[in-house]
Design a protein around this motif. Structure first.
Motif, PDB file in Angstrom:
ATOM      1  N   GLN A 183       0.829  -1.210   0.000  1.00  0.00           N
ATOM      2  CA  GLN A 183       0.000   0.000   0.000  1.00  0.00           C
ATOM      3  C   GLN A 183       0.859   1.253   0.000  1.00  0.00           C
ATOM      4  O   GLN A 183       0.539   2.242  -0.670  1.00  0.00           O
ATOM      5  CB  GLN A 183      -0.903   0.002   1.225  1.00  0.00           C
ATOM      6  CG  GLN A 183      -1.819  -1.191   1.228  1.00  0.00           C
ATOM      7  CD  GLN A 183      -3.205  -0.831   1.687  1.00  0.00           C
ATOM      8  OE1 GLN A 183      -3.654   0.291   1.491  1.00  0.00           O
ATOM      9  NE2 GLN A 183      -3.883  -1.765   2.308  1.00  0.00           N
ATOM     10  N   ASP A 242      -3.846  11.770 -10.604  1.00  0.00           N
ATOM     11  CA  ASP A 242      -5.114  12.306 -10.145  1.00  0.00           C
ATOM     12  C   ASP A 242      -4.990  12.562  -8.645  1.00  0.00           C
ATOM     13  O   ASP A 242      -4.588  11.662  -7.901  1.00  0.00           O
ATOM     14  CB  ASP A 242      -6.204  11.266 -10.440  1.00  0.00           C
ATOM     15  CG  ASP A 242      -7.583  11.792 -10.105  1.00  0.00           C
ATOM     16  OD1 ASP A 242      -7.678  12.987  -9.794  1.00  0.00           O
ATOM     17  OD2 ASP A 242      -8.539  10.999 -10.152  1.00  0.00           O
ATOM     18  N   GLU A 275      -1.831   4.806   5.171  1.00  0.00           N
ATOM     19  CA  GLU A 275      -1.717   5.312   6.548  1.00  0.00           C
ATOM     20  C   GLU A 275      -2.478   4.394   7.512  1.00  0.00           C
ATOM     21  O   GLU A 275      -1.965   4.037   8.583  1.00  0.00           O
ATOM     22  CB  GLU A 275      -2.301   6.722   6.586  1.00  0.00           C
ATOM     23  CG  GLU A 275      -1.979   7.498   7.836  1.00  0.00           C
ATOM     24  CD  GLU A 275      -2.721   8.822   7.883  1.00  0.00           C
ATOM     25  OE1 GLU A 275      -3.444   9.149   6.922  1.00  0.00           O
ATOM     26  OE2 GLU A 275      -2.573   9.523   8.889  1.00  0.00           O
ATOM     27  N   THR A 276      -3.700   4.002   7.085  1.00  0.00           N
ATOM     28  CA  THR A 276      -4.499   3.106   7.921  1.00  0.00           C
ATOM     29  C   THR A 276      -3.770   1.784   8.140  1.00  0.00           C
ATOM     30  O   THR A 276      -3.690   1.282   9.268  1.00  0.00           O
ATOM     31  CB  THR A 276      -5.855   2.831   7.247  1.00  0.00           C
ATOM     32  OG1 THR A 276      -6.390   4.064   6.810  1.00  0.00           O
ATOM     33  CG2 THR A 276      -6.805   2.161   8.194  1.00  0.00           C
ATOM     34  N   ARG A 294       1.311  -3.733  20.665  1.00  0.00           N
ATOM     35  CA  ARG A 294       0.526  -4.557  21.581  1.00  0.00           C
ATOM     36  C   ARG A 294       1.241  -5.880  21.851  1.00  0.00           C
ATOM     37  O   ARG A 294       1.354  -6.312  23.000  1.00  0.00           O
ATOM     38  CB  ARG A 294      -0.823  -4.810  20.904  1.00  0.00           C
ATOM     39  CG  ARG A 294      -1.887  -5.349  21.790  1.00  0.00           C
ATOM     40  CD  ARG A 294      -2.388  -4.305  22.712  1.00  0.00           C
ATOM     41  NE  ARG A 294      -3.337  -4.880  23.640  1.00  0.00           N
ATOM     42  CZ  ARG A 294      -4.195  -4.209  24.331  1.00  0.00           C
ATOM     43  NH1 ARG A 294      -4.218  -2.890  24.236  1.00  0.00           N
ATOM     44  NH2 ARG A 294      -5.022  -4.783  25.153  1.00  0.00           N
ATOM     45  N   ILE A 321      -7.181  12.860  -6.363  1.00  0.00           N
ATOM     46  CA  ILE A 321      -8.068  12.019  -5.548  1.00  0.00           C
ATOM     47  C   ILE A 321      -7.445  10.636  -5.346  1.00  0.00           C
ATOM     48  O   ILE A 321      -7.525  10.061  -4.258  1.00  0.00           O
ATOM     49  CB  ILE A 321      -9.459  11.932  -6.206  1.00  0.00           C
ATOM     50  CG1 ILE A 321     -10.061  13.344  -6.273  1.00  0.00           C
ATOM     51  CG2 ILE A 321     -10.373  11.009  -5.452  1.00  0.00           C
ATOM     52  CD1 ILE A 321     -11.199  13.471  -7.220  1.00  0.00           C
ATOM     53  N   ASP A 322      -6.783  10.105  -6.400  1.00  0.00           N
ATOM     54  CA  ASP A 322      -6.096   8.815  -6.274  1.00  0.00           C
ATOM     55  C   ASP A 322      -4.999   8.899  -5.224  1.00  0.00           C
ATOM     56  O   ASP A 322      -4.823   7.978  -4.429  1.00  0.00           O
ATOM     57  CB  ASP A 322      -5.468   8.422  -7.621  1.00  0.00           C
ATOM     58  CG  ASP A 322      -6.505   7.873  -8.582  1.00  0.00           C
ATOM     59  OD1 ASP A 322      -7.585   7.485  -8.095  1.00  0.00           O
ATOM     60  OD2 ASP A 322      -6.235   7.852  -9.790  1.00  0.00           O
ATOM     61  N   THR A 346      -6.589   8.966  -1.686  1.00  0.00           N
ATOM     62  CA  THR A 346      -7.125   7.672  -1.234  1.00  0.00           C
ATOM     63  C   THR A 346      -5.994   6.671  -1.004  1.00  0.00           C
ATOM     64  O   THR A 346      -6.038   5.912  -0.026  1.00  0.00           O
ATOM     65  CB  THR A 346      -8.137   7.106  -2.246  1.00  0.00           C
ATOM     66  OG1 THR A 346      -7.582   7.214  -3.551  1.00  0.00           O
ATOM     67  CG2 THR A 346      -9.437   7.852  -2.197  1.00  0.00           C
ATOM     68  N   ASP A 363      -0.747   2.280  10.447  1.00  0.00           N
ATOM     69  CA  ASP A 363      -1.168   2.515  11.836  1.00  0.00           C
ATOM     70  C   ASP A 363      -1.635   1.234  12.498  1.00  0.00           C
ATOM     71  O   ASP A 363      -1.329   0.974  13.663  1.00  0.00           O
ATOM     72  CB  ASP A 363      -2.286   3.564  11.871  1.00  0.00           C
ATOM     73  CG  ASP A 363      -1.742   4.962  12.056  1.00  0.00           C
ATOM     74  OD1 ASP A 363      -0.541   5.127  11.790  1.00  0.00           O
ATOM     75  OD2 ASP A 363      -2.499   5.863  12.468  1.00  0.00           O
ATOM     76  N   THR A 364      -2.411   0.430  11.737  1.00  0.00           N
ATOM     77  CA  THR A 364      -2.888  -0.840  12.287  1.00  0.00           C
ATOM     78  C   THR A 364      -1.716  -1.733  12.622  1.00  0.00           C
ATOM     79  O   THR A 364      -1.650  -2.336  13.706  1.00  0.00           O
ATOM     80  CB  THR A 364      -3.789  -1.560  11.264  1.00  0.00           C
ATOM     81  OG1 THR A 364      -4.670  -0.617  10.701  1.00  0.00           O
ATOM     82  CG2 THR A 364      -4.565  -2.675  11.905  1.00  0.00           C
ATOM     83  N   GLY A 384      -4.253   7.592   2.184  1.00  0.00           N
ATOM     84  CA  GLY A 384      -5.156   7.295   3.304  1.00  0.00           C
ATOM     85  C   GLY A 384      -5.149   5.826   3.661  1.00  0.00           C
ATOM     86  O   GLY A 384      -5.026   5.468   4.837  1.00  0.00           O
TER      87      GLY A 384
END
Lengths: 107, 135
Positions: A53, A70, A82-83, A94, A72-73, A76, A86-87, A79
């Motif tokens: 990703q 683009d 990043e998710t 943990r 917008i590409d 997204t 972070d996960t 984003g």
């Protein structure tokens, strides 16, 4: 890190075995087998997914800088990268915490 | 994950509305574009139409621009005998672009785009807060 936890678990099993010869090898069979495939494989899958990703986000930003992409590409892709990152970081923290908790345990 | 799908759907909305903005900009820019030949047709106003589209991979219903059609309303006629685009009677056909209509359409596109941006922000916030539960 998965080898470390495996070592810790088998060492724990051996110590248990020392105290009670009848139960020797009982812990060794269950705990190490489950942790080696499960956690190692999960971390590997998460890291490869995250890096895919991140690479996609990088490609999109490079295209945008060159004026061919683009916006917008880019947004997204960044984003979702990043998710994913972070996960992964949250799960790693943990698990490392759990590991050091086990290592700090009084035997 | 549904939050991820909602991000993709909102992104499709952003894409559709930005195309709509482009067409509005074209209409506004060409509101005085007349024909190159005498008595020819000037620029014809164009309108974007949207369509719902189910994305099979994620299962979300995204929006898609189904086509950019030309507006069929009549051109306005202005008496300008000196213009190279004037016909034999001295009339020039002007584009059927109404700046007021375009301004209203632009505001609508702007609001829709903002709504999509807010939806993206909300979905992203929720995802981040869910991840924070792990920490």
């Amino acid at each position: 890190m998965s080898i470390g936890s495996l070592d810790a678990a088998s060492a724990y099993g051996r110590t248990l075995g020392l105290g009670n010869p009848l139960k020797s090898g009982g812990v060794k069979e269950t705990a190490p087998g489950a942790s080696a495939g499960g956690f190692g494989g999960m971390v590997e899958a998460m890291i490869s997914d995250t890096s895919t990703q991140l690479r996609a986000a990088e490609t999109a930003s490079a295209k945008q800088v060159a004026g061919k992409g683009d916006l917008i590409d880019v947004v997204t892709a960044i984003g979702s990268a990043e998710t994913a990152l972070d996960t992964m970081v949250a799960v790693r923290d943990r698990v490392v915490n759990a590991y050091s908790d086990i290592m700090r345990m009084q035997i | 994950m549904d939050l991820k799908t909602s991000l993709a759907v909102s992104a499709s909305g952003l894409r559709a509305q930005s195309l709509r903005m482009r067409v509005i900009a074209e209409n506004l820019a060409n509101q005085d574009s007349v024909a190159r030949t005498a008595g020819g047709d000037p620029y014809r106003r164009r309108v974007v139409s949207f369509q719902a589209e189910v994305d099979r991979a994620s299962g979300g219903t995204a929006v898609k621009v189904s086509g950019i059609e030309s507006d069929k309303t009549a051109f306005t006629k202005v008496y300008q005998p000196g213009s190279p685009a004037a016909d034999a009677q001295g009339y020039v056909l002007k584009p059927n672009v109404n700046p007021l209509l375009e301004a209203a359409d632009m505001k609508d596109a702007q609001r829709s785009y903002e709504a999509d941006l807010n939806a993206i922000e909300a979905a992203k916030n929720l995802t981040m807060r869910t991840i924070d539960l792990l920490k």
